[in-house]
Design a protein around this motif. Structure first.
Motif, PDB file in Angstrom:
ATOM      1  N   GLN A 200       6.369   1.915  -8.815  1.00 52.94           N
ATOM      2  CA  GLN A 200       6.514   3.366  -8.691  1.00 52.94           C
ATOM      3  C   GLN A 200       5.198   4.078  -9.014  1.00 52.94           C
ATOM      4  OE1 GLN A 200       9.950   3.626 -11.349  1.00 52.94           O
ATOM      5  NE2 GLN A 200      11.193   4.433  -9.662  1.00 52.94           N
ATOM      6  N   THR A 201       4.508   3.599 -10.042  1.00 54.10           N
ATOM      7  CA  THR A 201       3.220   4.192 -10.424  1.00 54.10           C
ATOM      8  C   THR A 201       2.174   3.982  -9.334  1.00 54.10           C
ATOM      9  OG1 THR A 201       3.682   3.852 -12.778  1.00 54.10           O
ATOM     10  CG2 THR A 201       1.378   4.167 -12.145  1.00 54.10           C
ATOM     11  N   GLN A 204       2.913   6.182  -6.331  1.00 50.56           N
ATOM     12  CA  GLN A 204       2.629   7.585  -6.607  1.00 50.56           C
ATOM     13  C   GLN A 204       1.165   7.903  -6.327  1.00 50.56           C
ATOM     14  OE1 GLN A 204       5.300   9.711  -7.894  1.00 50.56           O
ATOM     15  NE2 GLN A 204       3.882  11.141  -6.961  1.00 50.56           N
ATOM     16  N   GLN A 205       0.294   6.943  -6.616  1.00 51.41           N
ATOM     17  CA  GLN A 205      -1.133   7.131  -6.354  1.00 51.41           C
ATOM     18  C   GLN A 205      -1.435   7.176  -4.870  1.00 51.41           C
ATOM     19  OE1 GLN A 205      -2.861   3.843  -8.483  1.00 51.41           O
ATOM     20  NE2 GLN A 205      -2.467   4.722 -10.504  1.00 51.41           N
ATOM     21  N   THR A 209       6.634   8.944  -3.555  1.00 50.12           N
ATOM     22  CA  THR A 209       7.540   8.981  -4.696  1.00 50.12           C
ATOM     23  C   THR A 209       8.721   8.062  -4.413  1.00 50.12           C
ATOM     24  OG1 THR A 209       6.947  11.255  -5.253  1.00 50.12           O
ATOM     25  CG2 THR A 209       9.023  10.422  -6.138  1.00 50.12           C
ATOM     26  N   THR A 211      12.216   6.652  -5.708  1.00 45.23           N
ATOM     27  CA  THR A 211      13.351   6.817  -6.606  1.00 45.23           C
ATOM     28  C   THR A 211      14.298   5.655  -6.392  1.00 45.23           C
ATOM     29  OG1 THR A 211      13.174   9.223  -6.415  1.00 45.23           O
ATOM     30  CG2 THR A 211      15.218   8.352  -7.327  1.00 45.23           C
ATOM     31  N   TYR A 243      12.156   6.693  -0.573  1.00 46.28           N
ATOM     32  CA  TYR A 243      10.716   6.881  -0.545  1.00 46.28           C
ATOM     33  C   TYR A 243      10.421   8.240   0.081  1.00 46.28           C
ATOM     34  CZ  TYR A 243      10.610   1.752  -1.048  1.00 46.28           C
ATOM     35  OH  TYR A 243      10.794   0.457  -1.478  1.00 46.28           O
TER      36      TYR A 243
END
Length: 302
Positions: A200-201, A204-205, A209, A211, A243
């Motif tokens: 997830q991290t 995000q970059q 996103t 979930t 996503y």
């Protein structure tokens, strides 16, 4: 890192047993159980070779059928060649049951894969169908057998073990969703949760996103008594992912979602996966997960 990211193939790696507990008659004889396994192997190989979901439905049911049909779509999309399988060294765990649905379990090996197959029969004279097939990481042990070699089915509301069988999927889903306790640390619990958080991290970059939510599936939980007074439990968790992408198509469907999505991926991609688990619930202490089988079964994009 490649510019297009494949949709997460979760490293997160199947709800009530019925029947008359302690009944005088076994659900099936060992010889009949061997015939069920042999028939399943024969029909399943035929269905797999032809990607025949209708034929598959004659030997499978419930989540197992949904997962394996999704596997057919994946194979068809990737044009994977099929290799027939053979079960070896089967060990049968047959509870005493007079009421329906009846069920029994089989530990067997095909190639390098160990299986914990679970067959059910809903009515008298009805077909025996495969309802679950998680893959244990090591040989099964500690299943309690009576003097005649039969196992004991455990009620989903049984309180002899540290956790009622019907609550195992709830606890496991909470561990994967939020990191809640109750499950022993390991590759299918805490390590899976950590791996998901890391992905997830990283996403995000990239402007994505992710979930991910886990919940108990509605399929029955099945359990056998173990020698320590606990239970060996088969259950299913449903994983829902979404996503959301800043740039359309950042996440692709080349992985386990192949065959489930048609058309281009836009700003949103949603998927559902079913995850079968096999866990040991001790008489006290945390539940330990020892096997799994995961398959993405739905996907949509917009």
């Amino acid at each position: 890192m490649r510019r297009r990211l494949a949709a997460l193939t979760a490293a997160i790696l199947p709800v009530s047993a019925c029947g008359s507990l302690g009944a005088a008659h076994p659900a099936i004889t060992k010889g009949q159980a061997q015939q069920v396994l042999t028939n399943y192997q024969t029909v399943n190989n035929r269905a797999n070779a032809d990607l025949d979901g209708n034929l598959l439905a004659s030997v499978e049911t419930g989540d197992q059928l949904e997962m394996d049909r999704a596997g057919y779509r994946l194979r068809q999309a990737k044009k994977d060649k099929y290799t027939p399988f053979t079960y070896s060294h089967p060990a049968f765990y047959i509870p005493r049951q007079d009421r329906y649905p009846k069920w029994f379990a089989v530990e067997a090996v095909s190639g390098q894969t160990r299986h914990a197959l679970l067959f059910t029969q809903d009515r008298a004279g009805g077909p025996w169908l495969l309802a679950a097939d998680p893959f244990p990481s090591s040989p099964l042990s500690g299943i309690a057998l009576d003097k005649d070699g039969f196992a004991t089915a455990v009620s989903p509301t049984d309180t002899n073990a540290a956790l009622q069988p019907r609550k195992v999927a709830v606890a496991h889903a909470a561990t994967l969703s939020t990191g809640a306790g109750g499950m022993a640390p390991g590759p299918y619990t805490s390590e899976s949760r950590d791996a998901l958080t890391k992905v997830q991290t990283e996403l995000q970059q990239r402007g994505v996103t992710l979930t991910s939510d886990f919940a108990p599936d509605q399929q029955r939980t099945y359990a056998l008594r173990t020698t320590g007074g606990g239970a060996l439990v088969w259950y299913v968790v449903r994983q829902s992912e979404r996503y959301d992408m800043v740039d359309p198509g950042t996440v692709s469907t080349n992985g386990d979602l192949a065959g489930l999505v048609t058309g281009q991926v836009g700003h949103h991609l949603s998927s559902v996966a079913l995850i079968q688990y096999l866990a040991v619930v001790p008489d006290h202490g945390d539940t330990r997960v020892i096997g799994t089988y995961r398959k993405a079964v739905q996907a949509t994009t917009s």
